[in-house]
Design a protein around this motif. Sequence first.
Motif, PDB file in Angstrom:
ATOM      1  N   LEU A  75       0.827  -1.201   0.000  1.00  0.00           N
ATOM      2  CA  LEU A  75       0.000   0.000   0.000  1.00  0.00           C
ATOM      3  C   LEU A  75       0.869   1.262   0.000  1.00  0.00           C
ATOM      4  N   THR A  76       1.970   1.212   0.742  1.00  0.00           N
ATOM      5  CA  THR A  76       2.881   2.362   0.787  1.00  0.00           C
ATOM      6  C   THR A  76       3.497   2.619  -0.580  1.00  0.00           C
ATOM      7  N   ALA A  77       3.899   1.542  -1.261  1.00  0.00           N
ATOM      8  CA  ALA A  77       4.481   1.694  -2.596  1.00  0.00           C
ATOM      9  C   ALA A  77       3.473   2.309  -3.562  1.00  0.00           C
ATOM     10  N   ALA A  78       2.213   1.892  -3.454  1.00  0.00           N
ATOM     11  CA  ALA A  78       1.186   2.440  -4.331  1.00  0.00           C
ATOM     12  C   ALA A  78       0.977   3.930  -4.070  1.00  0.00           C
ATOM     13  N   MET A  79       1.039   4.330  -2.798  1.00  0.00           N
ATOM     14  CA  MET A  79       0.892   5.745  -2.472  1.00  0.00           C
ATOM     15  C   MET A  79       2.118   6.539  -2.891  1.00  0.00           C
ATOM     16  N   ARG A  80       3.286   5.931  -2.749  1.00  0.00           N
ATOM     17  CA  ARG A  80       4.514   6.626  -3.143  1.00  0.00           C
ATOM     18  C   ARG A  80       4.454   7.035  -4.613  1.00  0.00           C
ATOM     19  N   ASP A  81       3.861   6.203  -5.449  1.00  0.00           N
ATOM     20  CA  ASP A  81       3.760   6.520  -6.876  1.00  0.00           C
ATOM     21  C   ASP A  81       2.982   7.804  -7.130  1.00  0.00           C
ATOM     22  N   ARG A  82       2.184   8.231  -6.144  1.00  0.00           N
ATOM     23  CA  ARG A  82       1.385   9.451  -6.297  1.00  0.00           C
ATOM     24  C   ARG A  82       1.910  10.593  -5.436  1.00  0.00           C
ATOM     25  N   SER A  83       3.110  10.433  -4.863  1.00  0.00           N
ATOM     26  CA  SER A  83       3.609  11.404  -3.881  1.00  0.00           C
ATOM     27  C   SER A  83       4.438  12.522  -4.491  1.00  0.00           C
ATOM     28  N   GLN A  84       4.615  12.519  -5.796  1.00  0.00           N
ATOM     29  CA  GLN A  84       5.373  13.554  -6.489  1.00  0.00           C
ATOM     30  C   GLN A  84       6.827  13.617  -6.018  1.00  0.00           C
ATOM     31  N   GLY A  85       7.393  12.441  -5.720  1.00  0.00           N
ATOM     32  CA  GLY A  85       8.799  12.377  -5.344  1.00  0.00           C
ATOM     33  C   GLY A  85       9.111  12.819  -3.930  1.00  0.00           C
ATOM     34  N   ARG A  86       8.097  13.014  -3.115  1.00  0.00           N
ATOM     35  CA  ARG A  86       8.338  13.427  -1.728  1.00  0.00           C
ATOM     36  C   ARG A  86       8.732  12.231  -0.865  1.00  0.00           C
ATOM     37  N   VAL A  87       9.266  12.500   0.306  1.00  0.00           N
ATOM     38  CA  VAL A  87       9.848  11.472   1.182  1.00  0.00           C
ATOM     39  C   VAL A  87       8.814  11.005   2.208  1.00  0.00           C
ATOM     40  N   LEU A  88       8.707   9.695   2.389  1.00  0.00           N
ATOM     41  CA  LEU A  88       7.779   9.148   3.377  1.00  0.00           C
ATOM     42  C   LEU A  88       8.183   9.572   4.788  1.00  0.00           C
ATOM     43  N   GLN A  89       7.233  10.150   5.509  1.00  0.00           N
ATOM     44  CA  GLN A  89       7.455  10.528   6.902  1.00  0.00           C
ATOM     45  C   GLN A  89       6.799   9.531   7.863  1.00  0.00           C
ATOM     46  N   GLN A  90       5.625   9.042   7.480  1.00  0.00           N
ATOM     47  CA  GLN A  90       4.913   8.084   8.337  1.00  0.00           C
ATOM     48  C   GLN A  90       3.811   7.420   7.529  1.00  0.00           C
ATOM     49  N   VAL A  91       3.565   6.150   7.827  1.00  0.00           N
ATOM     50  CA  VAL A  91       2.442   5.441   7.222  1.00  0.00           C
ATOM     51  C   VAL A  91       1.735   4.648   8.307  1.00  0.00           C
ATOM     52  N   SER A  92       0.407   4.602   8.217  1.00  0.00           N
ATOM     53  CA  SER A  92      -0.388   3.897   9.207  1.00  0.00           C
ATOM     54  C   SER A  92      -1.433   3.043   8.507  1.00  0.00           C
ATOM     55  N   GLY A  93      -1.526   1.777   8.906  1.00  0.00           N
ATOM     56  CA  GLY A  93      -2.492   0.866   8.324  1.00  0.00           C
ATOM     57  C   GLY A  93      -3.547   0.452   9.330  1.00  0.00           C
ATOM     58  N   ARG A  94      -4.758   0.252   8.840  1.00  0.00           N
ATOM     59  CA  ARG A  94      -5.873  -0.200   9.674  1.00  0.00           C
ATOM     60  C   ARG A  94      -6.361  -1.527   9.105  1.00  0.00           C
ATOM     61  N   PHE A  95      -6.227  -2.568   9.897  1.00  0.00           N
ATOM     62  CA  PHE A  95      -6.466  -3.933   9.429  1.00  0.00           C
ATOM     63  C   PHE A  95      -7.860  -4.371   9.850  1.00  0.00           C
ATOM     64  N   ARG A  96      -8.762  -4.394   8.876  1.00  0.00           N
ATOM     65  CA  ARG A  96     -10.158  -4.732   9.163  1.00  0.00           C
ATOM     66  C   ARG A  96     -10.397  -6.230   9.101  1.00  0.00           C
ATOM     67  N   ARG A  97      -9.743  -6.882   8.153  1.00  0.00           N
ATOM     68  CA  ARG A  97      -9.848  -8.343   8.051  1.00  0.00           C
ATOM     69  C   ARG A  97      -8.665  -8.848   7.244  1.00  0.00           C
ATOM     70  N   ALA A  98      -8.379 -10.134   7.370  1.00  0.00           N
ATOM     71  CA  ALA A  98      -7.224 -10.721   6.690  1.00  0.00           C
ATOM     72  C   ALA A  98      -7.469 -10.826   5.194  1.00  0.00           C
ATOM     73  N   LEU A  99      -6.398 -10.604   4.421  1.00  0.00           N
ATOM     74  CA  LEU A  99      -6.445 -10.776   2.965  1.00  0.00           C
ATOM     75  C   LEU A  99      -6.096 -12.220   2.630  1.00  0.00           C
ATOM     76  N   ARG A 100      -7.027 -12.907   1.967  1.00  0.00           N
ATOM     77  CA  ARG A 100      -6.782 -14.298   1.585  1.00  0.00           C
ATOM     78  C   ARG A 100      -7.027 -14.553   0.103  1.00  0.00           C
ATOM     79  N   ALA A 101      -7.780 -13.683  -0.538  1.00  0.00           N
ATOM     80  CA  ALA A 101      -8.122 -13.834  -1.956  1.00  0.00           C
ATOM     81  C   ALA A 101      -7.439 -12.723  -2.752  1.00  0.00           C
ATOM     82  N   PRO A 102      -7.374 -12.840  -4.082  1.00  0.00           N
ATOM     83  CA  PRO A 102      -6.805 -11.761  -4.893  1.00  0.00           C
ATOM     84  C   PRO A 102      -7.467 -10.423  -4.561  1.00  0.00           C
ATOM     85  N   PHE A 103      -6.655  -9.362  -4.534  1.00  0.00           N
ATOM     86  CA  PHE A 103      -7.138  -8.048  -4.140  1.00  0.00           C
ATOM     87  C   PHE A 103      -6.539  -6.989  -5.060  1.00  0.00           C
TER      88      PHE A 103
END
Length: 267
Positions: A44-72
């Motif tokens: 998810l961070t890599a996908a957001m980085r592609d839209r960050s206009q070359g800026r540097v990651l300062q912090q990322v936070s994920g919220r896990f609602r359920r486990a990923l088991r199928a293609p997403f």
Amino acid sequence: MNTFSAHARLAQIHEASRPGAFIGMDPSWWGFGGLHGGLALSLLTAAMRDRSQGRVLQQVSGRFRRALRAPFCLEVHEPSAGKTVSWLDADAVEEGRVAISASAVFAVPGQEGAQAIAPPMPAAPPSLQCPIFTVPPEFVPFARHTEIRPVGSARPFGGAAEPELIAWLRLVDDDLPPDEARLIVLMDALAPSYAAILRTPVPIPTVTFTVTPSSDLAQATSPWVLLRARTDTSRRDGWLLERLDAWTPDGAHIGSAEQLRAVMDRA
């Protein structure tokens, strides 16, 4: 994204992670019950980085609602940006439902001048002087992609006095030092630190996971990372807050993380 060698696989995934493209991960990439959480947040961070206009990651936070088991698929929302800071949001969508959502802050590199403050590295023998700890792959399949060498006697579900785990970690088949993607994965590669004081295995899933890289991350030269995980607070209803810090072998602090977890009752 140049990541772990298995990282060749991840590079292919990132290439395919354009909007609407589906990502499939075989069970060898699973943590406990679904896709490894640190790996999911890294994607998810890599996908957001592609839209960050070359800026540097300062912090990322994920919220896990359920486990990923199928293609997403990954969906990145329209960024909000100021002169120096960008805020981005992304979702991992499985079968039409959001399984994991993430928010990140990227910024234009600033001029150095502020006083740097970082926690000191705990005393630890060199990585190769510490024993290898093998996680049963049937319990956490993703563990086969990591090498874990604990420092001290504490082990998950070993009945220790303190809710703390310290270990050297690296990604196997990978000689490159940690970058932003590796750091996110490694920060989630240890068992929950609360498990150190337990004697019976129980699920302790992550609900939120926040990673803050240090400016020294770019200077890392070794694939090894010393990780200290400690449960700062826990409540009687099973909710707990875990703090993690990572250092290079030469003592540079390369990042911090925080996990909100919940102890699940098997009964």
